[in-house]
Design a protein around this motif. Sequence first.
Motif, PDB file in Angstrom:
ATOM      1  N   GLU A 226      31.103  50.530  79.129  1.00 27.36           N
ATOM      2  CA  GLU A 226      31.077  51.325  80.351  1.00 27.36           C
ATOM      3  C   GLU A 226      31.099  50.365  81.537  1.00 27.36           C
ATOM      4  N   THR A 227      31.990  50.608  82.461  1.00 30.19           N
ATOM      5  CA  THR A 227      32.129  49.735  83.630  1.00 30.19           C
ATOM      6  C   THR A 227      31.773  50.521  84.883  1.00 30.19           C
ATOM      7  N   ARG A 228      30.831  49.984  85.632  1.00 23.71           N
ATOM      8  CA  ARG A 228      30.413  50.625  86.882  1.00 23.71           C
ATOM      9  C   ARG A 228      31.022  49.846  88.045  1.00 23.71           C
ATOM     10  N   LYS A 229      31.850  50.512  88.796  1.00 29.96           N
ATOM     11  CA  LYS A 229      32.473  49.884  89.960  1.00 29.96           C
ATOM     12  C   LYS A 229      31.521  50.057  91.147  1.00 29.96           C
ATOM     13  N   ILE A 230      30.997  48.943  91.605  1.00 31.20           N
ATOM     14  CA  ILE A 230      29.911  48.957  92.589  1.00 31.20           C
ATOM     15  C   ILE A 230      30.307  48.164  93.821  1.00 31.20           C
ATOM     16  N   THR A 231      29.994  48.714  94.969  1.00 35.78           N
ATOM     17  CA  THR A 231      30.085  47.991  96.240  1.00 35.78           C
ATOM     18  C   THR A 231      28.660  47.667  96.681  1.00 35.78           C
ATOM     19  N   TYR A 232      28.461  46.459  97.161  1.00 32.79           N
ATOM     20  CA  TYR A 232      27.112  46.055  97.558  1.00 32.79           C
ATOM     21  C   TYR A 232      27.176  45.206  98.826  1.00 32.79           C
ATOM     22  N   ALA A 233      26.033  45.144  99.496  1.00 30.97           N
ATOM     23  CA  ALA A 233      25.854  44.243 100.642  1.00 30.97           C
ATOM     24  C   ALA A 233      24.532  43.533 100.428  1.00 30.97           C
ATOM     25  N   TYR A 234      24.532  42.227 100.662  1.00 29.13           N
ATOM     26  CA  TYR A 234      23.299  41.486 100.379  1.00 29.13           C
ATOM     27  C   TYR A 234      23.207  40.246 101.255  1.00 29.13           C
ATOM     28  N   VAL A 235      21.998  39.688 101.300  1.00 31.37           N
ATOM     29  CA  VAL A 235      21.759  38.409 101.959  1.00 31.37           C
ATOM     30  C   VAL A 235      20.584  37.750 101.251  1.00 31.37           C
ATOM     31  N   GLU A 446      14.721  38.627  93.768  1.00 29.98           N
ATOM     32  CA  GLU A 446      13.613  37.778  93.348  1.00 29.98           C
ATOM     33  C   GLU A 446      13.377  36.590  94.269  1.00 29.98           C
ATOM     34  N   ASP A 447      14.393  36.105  94.972  1.00 30.55           N
ATOM     35  CA  ASP A 447      14.234  34.915  95.803  1.00 30.55           C
ATOM     36  C   ASP A 447      13.921  35.234  97.265  1.00 30.55           C
ATOM     37  N   GLY A 448      13.616  36.505  97.556  1.00 31.92           N
ATOM     38  CA  GLY A 448      13.316  36.884  98.934  1.00 31.92           C
ATOM     39  C   GLY A 448      14.488  37.506  99.657  1.00 31.92           C
ATOM     40  N   GLY A 449      15.627  37.596  99.002  1.00 38.98           N
ATOM     41  CA  GLY A 449      16.775  38.254  99.600  1.00 38.98           C
ATOM     42  C   GLY A 449      16.669  39.761  99.463  1.00 38.98           C
ATOM     43  N   VAL A 450      17.637  40.473 100.039  1.00 35.65           N
ATOM     44  CA  VAL A 450      17.679  41.931  99.941  1.00 35.65           C
ATOM     45  C   VAL A 450      19.108  42.370  99.665  1.00 35.65           C
ATOM     46  N   PHE A 451      19.248  43.590  99.138  1.00 35.58           N
ATOM     47  CA  PHE A 451      20.583  44.110  98.867  1.00 35.58           C
ATOM     48  C   PHE A 451      20.530  45.633  98.891  1.00 35.58           C
ATOM     49  N   ALA A 452      21.691  46.217  99.038  1.00 33.26           N
ATOM     50  CA  ALA A 452      21.870  47.651  98.861  1.00 33.26           C
ATOM     51  C   ALA A 452      23.199  47.836  98.146  1.00 33.26           C
ATOM     52  N   LEU A 453      23.295  48.880  97.328  1.00 36.84           N
ATOM     53  CA  LEU A 453      24.541  49.070  96.585  1.00 36.84           C
ATOM     54  C   LEU A 453      24.940  50.539  96.541  1.00 36.84           C
ATOM     55  N   ARG A 454      26.199  50.748  96.200  1.00 35.51           N
ATOM     56  CA  ARG A 454      26.752  52.096  96.084  1.00 35.51           C
ATOM     57  C   ARG A 454      27.625  52.152  94.840  1.00 35.51           C
ATOM     58  N   LEU A 455      27.446  53.191  94.046  1.00 34.88           N
ATOM     59  CA  LEU A 455      28.286  53.386  92.864  1.00 34.88           C
ATOM     60  C   LEU A 455      29.556  54.116  93.289  1.00 34.88           C
ATOM     61  N   ASP A 456      30.688  53.460  93.124  1.00 39.73           N
ATOM     62  CA  ASP A 456      31.964  54.055  93.528  1.00 39.73           C
ATOM     63  C   ASP A 456      32.619  54.839  92.397  1.00 39.73           C
ATOM     64  N   ALA A 457      32.495  54.359  91.172  1.00 39.77           N
ATOM     65  CA  ALA A 457      33.127  55.046  90.036  1.00 39.77           C
ATOM     66  C   ALA A 457      32.569  54.495  88.733  1.00 39.77           C
ATOM     67  N   ILE A 458      32.721  55.271  87.685  1.00 46.35           N
ATOM     68  CA  ILE A 458      32.324  54.835  86.345  1.00 46.35           C
ATOM     69  C   ILE A 458      33.531  54.964  85.426  1.00 46.35           C
ATOM     70  N   GLU A 459      33.883  53.876  84.786  1.00 41.99           N
ATOM     71  CA  GLU A 459      34.922  53.900  83.761  1.00 41.99           C
ATOM     72  C   GLU A 459      34.233  53.979  82.407  1.00 41.99           C
ATOM     73  N   GLU A 460      34.433  55.086  81.718  1.00 43.49           N
ATOM     74  CA  GLU A 460      33.781  55.298  80.434  1.00 43.49           C
ATOM     75  C   GLU A 460      34.351  54.335  79.381  1.00 43.49           C
ATOM     76  N   PRO A 461      33.558  54.026  78.343  1.00 42.12           N
ATOM     77  CA  PRO A 461      34.076  53.175  77.262  1.00 42.12           C
ATOM     78  C   PRO A 461      35.343  53.772  76.668  1.00 42.12           C
ATOM     79  N   SER A 462      36.314  52.939  76.404  1.00 46.16           N
ATOM     80  CA  SER A 462      37.576  53.439  75.835  1.00 46.16           C
ATOM     81  C   SER A 462      38.200  52.361  74.961  1.00 46.16           C
ATOM     82  N   LEU A 463      38.966  52.813  73.989  1.00 44.27           N
ATOM     83  CA  LEU A 463      39.676  51.890  73.111  1.00 44.27           C
ATOM     84  C   LEU A 463      40.784  51.217  73.919  1.00 44.27           C
ATOM     85  N   LEU A 464      40.707  49.895  73.977  1.00 44.28           N
ATOM     86  CA  LEU A 464      41.693  49.161  74.752  1.00 44.28           C
ATOM     87  C   LEU A 464      43.038  49.159  74.036  1.00 44.28           C
ATOM     88  N   PRO A 465      44.135  49.203  74.770  1.00 46.81           N
ATOM     89  CA  PRO A 465      45.457  49.170  74.132  1.00 46.81           C
ATOM     90  C   PRO A 465      45.629  47.911  73.288  1.00 46.81           C
TER      91      PRO A 465
END
Length: 617
Positions: A226-235, A446-465
């Motif tokens: 399963e692949t989660r396509k995620i957009t994030y912003a962090y520092v 863990e190192d004192g940074g911060v982030f936020a993320l958004r789930l854009d899409a989920i690609e379900e597991p599939s048999l690869l060609p």
Amino acid sequence: MSSSLRSHGKKTVFWILMGMLILGLGGFGVTNFGGSLRSIGSVGETEVSVDQFASSLQGEVRALSERMGQPLSMAQAREFGVDRLVQARLFAAAAVDEQARIMGVSVGDGDVRDQILATPSFQDPTGKFDRETYKLALRQQGLTEAEYEAQIRAESARAIVQAAAIGGAPAPKAIIDRYIAYIGEARGVTTARITAADLTDALPEPQEADLQAYYEAHPEDFTSLETRKITYAYVTPEMIVDTIELDEAALREVYEARSAEFQQPERRLVEQLVYPDADSAVAAKAAYDAGEKTFAELAADRGLALTDADLGEVTKEELGGAGEAVFALEEPEVVGPIDTDLGPALFSMNAILEARNVTFEEAQEELAGEARMDRARRVILDNSLIYEDELAGGVTLEEIADQTDLVLGTIDYTAETQDDIAAYQAFREVADEVTASDFPELKELEDGGVFALRLDAIEEPSLLPLEDVREDVIAAWRANALQEALLAQAQVGIAALEGGASFADAGFGDTKDYQLTRGIFIEDLPDTAITAAYSLSGEGKASAVADGTNVVIVQLNAIIPADQNDTVGEQLTTSVKDQLSQGLGQDLFEYYARAAQAEAGVKLDSAAAEAVMTQLQ
């Protein structure tokens, strides 16, 4: 500004509760429930108090949290039945207490006193009972002396009843002998290993039909995660540290605040043993000087480990009257007896730590690097409220990255992704749980940074060609074909071995002989080969097992029955007998506890139990 984030990610904890009914109480006296709430139920006339339930429940949750390496909430604990496990344990104990009450089983004041005096946590450094320590320990547990002594009586009476219930029920000799015969049986074997270099016939090249068939037979090997396509912003602090400017005055403040680290007097690593009187101390020192005892052995004679006697790094002043003698030593040695506030003592000086005098100029570079990273963390924390407010106001990740120090990124995230921002555990935990309907929330790294993320899409597991994984299919087909060819060749050789041929005549190369026992670990012999050796029906029989790209041949030479009369056999017999008897005793006691509950009658106040758990949320 707030120095901490207002929102924290939920953590999902997966764990398995395994075990059986454990008797006895797990901890006591953490929370005191007053008012009309006295118990969560009873067995006969013996109550299970709310304090017992609360403290045992907290102890169980705390122990499981430590085992899992992350805290469990009460809701999570209840979801997996911890509350029911604790209730079962407490009501089983109450059933035995009720039987003790009915039978009049109790212990005298002398037994209670002896148990209290022998408890190490109630003793001073010399090993003597200390009443003030005793009172303090009970206060910390929320108990009075009378309550604690009553608890000791109940536990002692319970132990007496338990011993009577399971006493005289050792494991039958016939069962012990069967176990010993199975566990203690050894097998002598000869092994050989064949590899691709030993093949008599070259492997064929795979045809398209071969690849198609293998691909269709093993879809799990060629299915995407399963692949989660995620957009994030962090520092992170590392990303902005070069923008941090520090003046010398700020660095000098840090230097002064850490002066104890940079300016340290001469110290010694010291251990101390205190004795009840001068004669004992003199005798101990004489034994040490004569080479009869080491300092560790002297500590053991006092019922202590060296860690109990360790004073750590100490200055001359901190040693008081012993400072002069200890610091006069030029190499590790033991001095004393020396009078101390605790009594005559021996001191073992183990190392000399020279005085440290690091100037500001010498420490400046180190301080600057640490101070910049610390300042960068504070800057991020100070800006966190701004980031949170922007996100709460509906600003997108793209917009907030354009307006602030946050950096925008995207990632195709799977359960195996460990690169870049996914190297952070905090990011992975949120990425695993986020849904498409969730709005981006600011989270800490863990190192004192911060982030936020958004789930854009989920690609379900599939048999690869097939075309996309052709090289992987070819490699897997070849590995499988090699293994099948080696096993087939091994079977030809095994037929020869079982017909009386030697390993060399059967076409096998170098051999190794082993005497195997069940559960043994041998570095160059796979567990499957050991299992195969024990599955062979008789001497001369052989078998082959795959080991990666190799195949191991095992021939049984001898079956060696367990000998209960030699040293190893006696130890094994004792161990098996104890374990079987203990297991039988536990089963008997569980049946006894159930019968006791049935006879006396069990009452459970679900509302009271629920009230306790609600208060512990």
